[in-house]
Design an enzyme around this catalytic site. Structure first.
Site, PDB file in Angstrom:
ATOM      1  N   HIS A 155     123.829 -24.378 123.531  1.00  0.00           N
ATOM      2  CA  HIS A 155     123.224 -23.154 123.009  1.00  0.00           C
ATOM      3  C   HIS A 155     123.989 -22.675 121.778  1.00  0.00           C
ATOM      4  O   HIS A 155     125.216 -22.590 121.783  1.00  0.00           O
ATOM      5  CB  HIS A 155     123.251 -22.065 124.082  1.00  0.00           C
ATOM      6  N   ASP A 203     122.265 -26.533 127.572  1.00  0.00           N
ATOM      7  CA  ASP A 203     122.001 -25.098 127.481  1.00  0.00           C
ATOM      8  C   ASP A 203     121.373 -24.601 128.781  1.00  0.00           C
ATOM      9  O   ASP A 203     120.375 -25.171 129.232  1.00  0.00           O
ATOM     10  CB  ASP A 203     121.045 -24.854 126.310  1.00  0.00           C
ATOM     11  N   SER A 253     117.525 -17.610 120.474  1.00  0.00           N
ATOM     12  CA  SER A 253     117.973 -17.026 121.732  1.00  0.00           C
ATOM     13  C   SER A 253     117.180 -15.752 122.041  1.00  0.00           C
ATOM     14  O   SER A 253     115.958 -15.794 122.163  1.00  0.00           O
ATOM     15  CB  SER A 253     119.480 -16.784 121.676  1.00  0.00           C
TER      16      SER A 253
END
Length: 317
Positions: free
Chosen positions: A276, A246, A149
């Site tokens: 995610h 995501d 991320s």
């Protein structure tokens, strides 16, 4: 309801609505969810170290595999958390597994967080740790920059900076559902911006804290938007992992394609039915399966003497 839908439902119901909070309160609310791992993998050991830096020091946790691979590069790892929260503690079990399964020494970085330390402060911390590692024996087989991320953003930016410096032996990068675009204009944002754990509203909140204001007011800068760098050639081989549920899915796919078009070795693993954060969830079955593939890809691409001969490819898992 299958395991993925059950997990998504639980996350949607329990994750704090951080965009309605003060940034520091949001950090506290999310980090309060971290629990100490109940099972510590005894195939790796950890030590906490403070690396000297201009601002005083960068805490890192170094994971030493009990069965180190003689051909595995070390890994500098940047945790996720929207540049706002997250820590070494939150990724402890994941980094222990990484070290044990790849034979790589893993250096998990407790980089500075926004809003107290906005862009590009976290990037400079990752670069400093990579340079520290390169000066030690642990970096003699090269090093891999990795993160998930927001941490993947930092890894990608650090790879560009270290390529330009010409002084650090970065031999690979692993970008796990990278967060790259503060303008949030992709199709995946439109389709997956609500109902899939990480929301577009939360991601906008993260970006505004990291950049010190709305993205529209910030000039494009490759240090927080790696895709805007003028040159993406001569970068180390990469593994990029994306998830179909995501909002950030398109960003990772597009960056992997950009790396490949620029002549680099770029492996893209896409998990269309996942969301995610799935890969670092320790007790989540689909995440465990994806991790096994990642360990194999890491070994094949970065630990093999033939890794430079792998052709650029894309995979959907």
């Amino acid at each position: 309801m299958d395991e993925t839908q059950s997990m998504l439902a639980a996350l949607n119901a329990s994750f704090p609505d951080i965009a309605r909070m003060d940034p520091l309160a949001a950090r506290a609310a999310v980090d309060a969810r971290i629990t100490a791992p109940q099972i510590l993998d005894d195939r790796s050991a950890a030590e906490d170290v403070l690396i000297a830096a201009e601002h005083g020091g960068i805490p890192v946790r170094i994971y030493h595999p009990n069965g180190p691979s003689p051909s595995a590069p070390a890994t500098v790892y940047a945790h996720g958390g929207g540049f706002l929260h997250g820590s070494i503690a939150g990724h402890d079990r994941f980094c222990r597994l990484w070290a044990a399964e790849t034979g790589s020494t893993v250096i998990s970085v407790d980089y500075r967080l926004a809003p107290e330390h906005p862009a590009p402060a976290p990037v400079t911390d990752i670069i400093a740790v990579a340079e520290w590692l390169a000066a030690r024996d642990a970096g003699s087989r090269g090093l891999v920059l990795a993160g998930d991320s927001a941490g993947a953003n930092l890894a990608a930016a650090a790879a560009l900076a270290l390529r330009d410096s010409g002084s650090t032996p970065v031999t690979g990068q692993v970008l796990i559902y990278p967060m790259l675009d503060p303008y949030m204009q992709s199709e995946s944002y439109r389709l997956r911006g609500e109902g899939y754990f990480v929301t577009a509203r939360a991601l906008r909140f993260y970006w505004e804290n990291y950049l010190g204001g709305p993205a529209a007011e910030a000039a494009a800068d490759w240090r927080f938007m790696p895709q805007t760098a003028e040159d993406h050639s001569c970068l180390p081989p990469s593994i990029t992992i994306t998830a179909g549920l995501d909002p950030l899915g398109d960003e990772g796919r597009n960056y992997s394609e950009l790396l490949r078009r620029s002549g680099n070795i770029a492996l893209h693993r896409h998990y269309p039915d996942q969301f995610h954060g799935f890969l670092t969830m320790p007790d989540y079955g689909p995440g465990a399966s994806a991790r096994e593939i990642l360990w194999a890809d890491f070994t094949h691409m970065f630990s093999s003497v033939t890794s430079t001969h792998i052709a650029p490819r894309e995979y959907t898992s």
